[in-house]
Design an enzyme around this catalytic site. Structure first.
Site, PDB file in Angstrom:
ATOM      1  N   THR A 205       5.757   7.198   2.374  1.00  0.00           N
ATOM      2  CA  THR A 205       5.435   8.501   2.925  1.00  0.00           C
ATOM      3  C   THR A 205       6.434   8.997   3.968  1.00  0.00           C
ATOM      4  O   THR A 205       7.006   8.213   4.714  1.00  0.00           O
ATOM      5  CB  THR A 205       4.043   8.461   3.598  1.00  0.00           C
ATOM      6  OG1 THR A 205       3.829   9.711   4.222  1.00  0.00           O
ATOM      7  CG2 THR A 205       3.982   7.362   4.655  1.00  0.00           C
TER       8      THR A 205
ATOM      9  N   ARG B 128      -1.329  -7.282  -3.618  1.00  0.00           N
ATOM     10  CA  ARG B 128       0.119  -7.350  -3.729  1.00  0.00           C
ATOM     11  C   ARG B 128       0.748  -6.870  -2.437  1.00  0.00           C
ATOM     12  O   ARG B 128       0.367  -5.834  -1.902  1.00  0.00           O
ATOM     13  CB  ARG B 128       0.617  -6.415  -4.858  1.00  0.00           C
ATOM     14  CG  ARG B 128       0.304  -6.895  -6.258  1.00  0.00           C
ATOM     15  CD  ARG B 128       1.110  -6.106  -7.263  1.00  0.00           C
ATOM     16  NE  ARG B 128       2.562  -6.243  -7.040  1.00  0.00           N
ATOM     17  CZ  ARG B 128       3.247  -7.347  -7.355  1.00  0.00           C
ATOM     18  NH1 ARG B 128       2.605  -8.382  -7.867  1.00  0.00           N
ATOM     19  NH2 ARG B 128       4.537  -7.415  -7.140  1.00  0.00           N
ATOM     20  N   GLY B 129       1.676  -7.662  -1.890  1.00  0.00           N
ATOM     21  CA  GLY B 129       2.407  -7.162  -0.724  1.00  0.00           C
ATOM     22  C   GLY B 129       3.623  -6.412  -1.237  1.00  0.00           C
ATOM     23  O   GLY B 129       3.724  -6.114  -2.418  1.00  0.00           O
TER      24      GLY B 129
ATOM     25  N   ASP C  43       2.616  -5.596   9.399  1.00  0.00           N
ATOM     26  CA  ASP C  43       3.822  -5.641   8.590  1.00  0.00           C
ATOM     27  C   ASP C  43       5.031  -5.225   9.413  1.00  0.00           C
ATOM     28  O   ASP C  43       5.063  -4.126   9.940  1.00  0.00           O
ATOM     29  CB  ASP C  43       3.637  -4.656   7.424  1.00  0.00           C
ATOM     30  CG  ASP C  43       4.806  -4.728   6.460  1.00  0.00           C
ATOM     31  OD1 ASP C  43       5.104  -3.726   5.826  1.00  0.00           O
ATOM     32  OD2 ASP C  43       5.433  -5.796   6.388  1.00  0.00           O
TER      33      ASP C  43
ATOM     34  N   ASP D  76       7.207   1.766  11.540  1.00  0.00           N
ATOM     35  CA  ASP D  76       6.453   2.043  10.308  1.00  0.00           C
ATOM     36  C   ASP D  76       4.949   1.953  10.556  1.00  0.00           C
ATOM     37  O   ASP D  76       4.218   1.339   9.789  1.00  0.00           O
ATOM     38  CB  ASP D  76       6.879   1.055   9.215  1.00  0.00           C
ATOM     39  CG  ASP D  76       6.533   1.596   7.822  1.00  0.00           C
ATOM     40  OD1 ASP D  76       6.594   0.841   6.851  1.00  0.00           O
ATOM     41  OD2 ASP D  76       6.144   2.782   7.734  1.00  0.00           O
TER      42      ASP D  76
ATOM     43  N   LYS E 224       1.441   3.093  10.317  1.00  0.00           N
ATOM     44  CA  LYS E 224       0.618   3.976   9.464  1.00  0.00           C
ATOM     45  C   LYS E 224      -0.565   3.147   8.991  1.00  0.00           C
ATOM     46  O   LYS E 224      -0.538   1.912   9.060  1.00  0.00           O
ATOM     47  CB  LYS E 224       1.445   4.491   8.285  1.00  0.00           C
ATOM     48  CG  LYS E 224       2.045   3.425   7.400  1.00  0.00           C
ATOM     49  CD  LYS E 224       2.976   4.001   6.358  1.00  0.00           C
ATOM     50  CE  LYS E 224       3.588   2.890   5.529  1.00  0.00           C
ATOM     51  NZ  LYS E 224       4.642   3.342   4.642  1.00  0.00           N
TER      52      LYS E 224
ATOM     53  N   ASN F  11      -0.335  -0.123   7.039  1.00  0.00           N
ATOM     54  CA  ASN F  11       0.215  -1.339   7.663  1.00  0.00           C
ATOM     55  C   ASN F  11      -0.745  -1.989   8.640  1.00  0.00           C
ATOM     56  O   ASN F  11      -0.353  -2.877   9.390  1.00  0.00           O
ATOM     57  CB  ASN F  11       1.525  -1.001   8.399  1.00  0.00           C
ATOM     58  CG  ASN F  11       2.658  -0.819   7.409  1.00  0.00           C
ATOM     59  OD1 ASN F  11       2.550  -1.277   6.273  1.00  0.00           O
ATOM     60  ND2 ASN F  11       3.704  -0.149   7.824  1.00  0.00           N
TER      61      ASN F  11
ATOM     62  N   LYS G  43       1.626 -15.261   1.938  1.00  0.00           N
ATOM     63  CA  LYS G  43       2.447 -14.216   1.319  1.00  0.00           C
ATOM     64  C   LYS G  43       3.575 -14.897   0.559  1.00  0.00           C
ATOM     65  O   LYS G  43       4.309 -15.694   1.140  1.00  0.00           O
ATOM     66  CB  LYS G  43       3.054 -13.295   2.389  1.00  0.00           C
ATOM     67  CG  LYS G  43       2.084 -12.314   3.004  1.00  0.00           C
ATOM     68  CD  LYS G  43       2.707 -11.569   4.194  1.00  0.00           C
ATOM     69  CE  LYS G  43       3.346 -10.262   3.817  1.00  0.00           C
ATOM     70  NZ  LYS G  43       3.614  -9.392   5.016  1.00  0.00           N
TER      71      LYS G  43
END
Ligand SMILES: CC(C)NC(=O)[C@H]1CCC[C@H]1Nc1nc(Nc2ccc(C(=O)N(C)C3CCN(C)CC3)cc2)ncc1C(F)(F)F
Length: 273
Positions: A178, A25-26, A160, A142, A144, A147, A46
């Site tokens: 987060t 799941r995106g 992403d 973003d 992390k 991603n 997607k």
């Protein structure tokens, strides 16, 4: 070459693809393995439900993601090949990353962290990708493990761009997920620039080597405090060279953080990537 490129005004549709298994799941919908019928080219498809995008007030964010990812072309950035939509959904045809989600490998690695070579290699590749983004006036915002995707040749792909913007910027939509990766200037709601990505790279390298991010705490107030105080502690296991690199990225004043070129040329990276 892939027709997506060769023939820009070709009208793609779902009929051009044979859907395979669900990859997961995106953020806004399901992701499938798919094969383009004419060429047999394997892609990730997607799917985004229009209704959900409207409800989530994220249409602009998705259109910006499409705009940004179509124009960025780099070996460590997941390529958006083309997109189309029907009455209910938007479809993004994206490069397929053969080994999937990097954070799963991080969790499954012995000790829950990568060895020095993988940590240095992946940090180098993310720095290279982010440097390219910055050269194209895009800040990611973003970075992390969640991603990042891994290719079959064990290379990293930034996967992403839902939060990327053209710098400088002030965040509008509230963030979910987060707080561990937030730099002080975002915690304090200041206007920020591309150097937020330099901070996140320091947090990322730490998490690669330790298995959890440096300012993790039981509650978000505690995490905020540790970020703004830069309460950075290294376990014994973190090599000196890596501590040097990370300490020069997790610096309060954003313009004093190492440049991405300095990260890519850092002695610990060069010796271990
Ligand atoms: C960066 C972004 C935040 N993340 C995402 O978008 C996620 C959300 C859903 C999947 C992924 N998106 C993508 N995933 C791949 N490759 C892939 C994924 C999963 C596996 C895997 O381990 N299984 C199928 C396993 C196989 C074993 N079983 C047990 C569990 C699933 C293997 C390959 N390529 C491109 C994409 C993309 F990005 F283009 F959509």
């Amino acid at each position: 070459s892939h027709e997506c490129y060769g023939n820009p005004d070709y009208k793609w549709s779902l009929d051009d693809f044979e859907l395979g298994k669900r990859l997961g799941r995106g953020k806004f919908g399901r992701v499938y393995l798919a094969r383009e019928r004419k060429t047999g080219f394997i892609v990730a498809l997607k799917t985004l439900l229009k209704k959900e995008l409207v409800e989530g007030n994220v249409e602009r964010q998705i259109l910006r993601e499409i705009e940004i990812q179509t124009h960025l072309k780099h070996p460590n950035i997941l390529q958006l090949l083309c997109w189309f939509h029907d009455s209910h959904r938007i479809y993004l045809v994206v490069e397929f990353a053969g080994k999937g989600e990097l954070y799963k490998y991080l969790k499954e690695s012995p000790g829950g962290h990568f060895n020095e070579h993988l940590a240095a290699k992946y940090t180098y590749q993310v720095a290279d990708a982010v440097n390219y983004c910055h050269q194209n006036q895009v800040i990611h915002r973003d970075i992390k493990p969640e991603n990042l995707l891994l290719t079959i040749t064990d290379d990293v792909k930034l996967g992403d761009f839902g939060w990327s913007v053209h710098s400088p910027s002030l965040r509008r939509n509230t963030m979910c997920g987060t707080l561990d990766y937030l730099p002080p200037e975002m915690v304090e709601h200041k206007v920020y620039g591309k150097f937020v990505d330099h901070w996140c790279l320091g947090v990322l390298c730490y998490e690669f080597l330790v298995g959890n991010p440096p300012f993790e705490a039981a509650c978000s107030e505690e995490t905020y405090k540790r970020i703004t105080k830069i309460d950075l502690k290294f376990p014994e296991s973190v090599p000196e060279g890596a501590q040097d690199l990370i300490s020069k990225l997790l610096v309060r004043s954003s313009h004093n953080r190492l440049t991405l070129a300095q990260v890519m040329n850092h002695f610990w990276i060069v010796a271990n990537k």
